[in-house]
Design a protein around this motif. Structure first.
Motif, short mmCIF file in Angstrom:
data_model
loop_
_atom_site.label_atom_id
_atom_site.label_comp_id
_atom_site.label_asym_id
_atom_site.label_seq_id
_atom_site.Cartn_x
_atom_site.Cartn_y
_atom_site.Cartn_z
N VAL A 1 0.86 -1.20 0.00
CA VAL A 1 0.00 0.00 0.00
C VAL A 1 0.89 1.24 0.00
O VAL A 1 1.41 1.64 1.04
CB VAL A 1 -0.94 0.01 1.22
CG1 VAL A 1 -1.84 1.24 1.18
CG2 VAL A 1 -1.78 -1.26 1.26
N GLU B 1 -2.07 5.63 -4.26
CA GLU B 1 -3.53 5.74 -4.17
C GLU B 1 -4.23 5.00 -5.30
O GLU B 1 -5.26 4.35 -5.09
CB GLU B 1 -3.93 7.22 -4.22
CG GLU B 1 -3.66 8.00 -2.95
CD GLU B 1 -4.10 9.44 -3.08
OE1 GLU B 1 -5.29 9.73 -2.80
OE2 GLU B 1 -3.27 10.28 -3.48
N VAL C 1 -4.93 1.20 -4.73
CA VAL C 1 -5.66 0.75 -3.54
C VAL C 1 -6.93 -0.01 -3.91
O VAL C 1 -7.17 -1.13 -3.44
CB VAL C 1 -5.99 1.94 -2.61
CG1 VAL C 1 -7.03 1.54 -1.56
CG2 VAL C 1 -4.72 2.44 -1.92
N TYR D 1 2.07 -4.77 6.98
CA TYR D 1 1.74 -3.39 6.64
C TYR D 1 2.67 -2.39 7.30
O TYR D 1 3.01 -2.51 8.48
CB TYR D 1 0.30 -3.07 7.06
CG TYR D 1 -0.16 -1.71 6.60
CD1 TYR D 1 -0.68 -1.54 5.33
CD2 TYR D 1 -0.03 -0.59 7.42
CE1 TYR D 1 -1.08 -0.29 4.87
CE2 TYR D 1 -0.43 0.66 6.98
CZ TYR D 1 -0.95 0.81 5.71
OH TYR D 1 -1.34 2.04 5.27
N ALA E 1 -2.68 7.14 0.53
CA ALA E 1 -3.01 5.75 0.23
C ALA E 1 -3.46 5.03 1.50
O ALA E 1 -4.37 4.20 1.47
CB ALA E 1 -1.82 5.04 -0.40
N HIS E 2 -2.81 5.33 2.61
CA HIS E 2 -3.14 4.73 3.90
C HIS E 2 -4.61 5.01 4.27
O HIS E 2 -5.36 4.10 4.60
CB HIS E 2 -2.20 5.31 4.96
CG HIS E 2 -2.55 4.98 6.37
ND1 HIS E 2 -2.14 3.82 6.99
CD2 HIS E 2 -3.26 5.66 7.31
CE1 HIS E 2 -2.59 3.80 8.23
NE2 HIS E 2 -3.26 4.90 8.45
N PHE F 1 -6.98 3.20 1.83
CA PHE F 1 -6.94 1.75 2.00
C PHE F 1 -7.79 1.32 3.19
O PHE F 1 -8.63 0.42 3.08
CB PHE F 1 -5.50 1.29 2.18
CG PHE F 1 -5.35 -0.18 2.42
CD1 PHE F 1 -5.47 -1.09 1.38
CD2 PHE F 1 -5.08 -0.67 3.70
CE1 PHE F 1 -5.33 -2.46 1.60
CE2 PHE F 1 -4.94 -2.03 3.93
CZ PHE F 1 -5.06 -2.92 2.88
N CYS G 1 -11.13 -0.87 3.06
CA CYS G 1 -11.00 -2.22 3.64
C CYS G 1 -12.11 -2.52 4.62
O CYS G 1 -12.66 -3.63 4.63
CB CYS G 1 -9.66 -2.37 4.35
SG CYS G 1 -8.42 -3.15 3.32
#
Length: 223
Positions: free
Chosen positions: A148, A151, A154, A175, A182-183, A186, A190
């Motif tokens: 990850v 972006e 993702v 991770y 992106a974090h 994600f 998720c």
């Protein structure tokens, strides 16, 4: 943080000694060994049901690899797949994008004497459903580490995880925060698809419990 700039990384998994050649000068991040792959493998080794008594092992069921199928996404040098193979995940496919495949295949060949086998490989772009379907899902284990950081990847990554993992299977994720944007994307996406369990840091292997690296277990949310 890379694990080290050394051209060769060695990793012991019980009595199996794995060796990975990395190319830090490459344009592709997949040709380097990143810490989360090591952290994930050593976590699984610490709680291996074959060596850790069930009464003392909270992960005995989770890490029972006998008779299970696995696939690694964005495998890079193949550390996680080969480490888990050494721990009993025998039916495993190792995947990455085309530019990384030469480095991946080189490392699989490099470790064939230690593993007694060259693992299966497949080219996989996460958003390519034809490639995803060609892997013949579902899998009991989907494995991904340090994947990850962009972006734009993702949504395809989460989609591939969802398509590949069995309804009663798990995603094992190593991770580390690489990109704040992106974090955020994600984890927001998720939690719409998976139930998320974070492995307590004290349960990681003490020699591989890097402060910035974590292991997560994802399970599909019930419809």
């Amino acid at each position: 943080m890379k694990f080290t700039d050394s051209p060769v990384i060695e990793l012991s998994v019980h009595d199996t000694r794995l060796s990975f050649q990395q190319d830090n000068g490459s344009m592709h991040v997949g040709t380097s060994v990143w810490p989360c792959s090591l952290v994930l493998v050593k976590f699984a080794e610490r709680w291996d049901p074959l060596t850790c008594a069930a009464a003392e092992n909270p992960y005995a069921a989770l890490l029972n690899f006998a008779g299970k199928r696995g696939v690694e996404l964005g495998a890079g040098c193949g550390v996680a797949a080969m480490g888990l193979y050494a721990l009993g995940l025998r039916d495993v496919v190792v995947t990455d994008i085309a530019p990384v495949m030469p480095a991946l295949r080189h490392n699989l060949k490099r470790n064939k004497p230690a593993l007694k086998k060259a693992l299966k490989t497949a080219q996989l772009y996460w958003g390519n459903e034809e490639q995803t379907n060609s892997l013949k899902p579902p899998f009991d284990f989907v494995v991904a580490t340090d994947v990850v950081y962009l972006e734009e990847t993702v949504a395809p990554l989460i989609g591939a995880m969802e398509r590949l993992v069995a309804d009663d299977g798990v995603v094992l994720l190593g991770y580390q925060l690489r990109s704040p944007e992106a974090h955020e994307m994600f984890w927001e996406m998720c939690r719409g698809v998976f139930e998320v369990e974070k492995i307590p840091h004290e349960h990681l292997h003490p020699d591989y419990a890097y402060e910035e690296a974590d292991v997560y277990v994802f399970r599909k949310k019930r419809k």
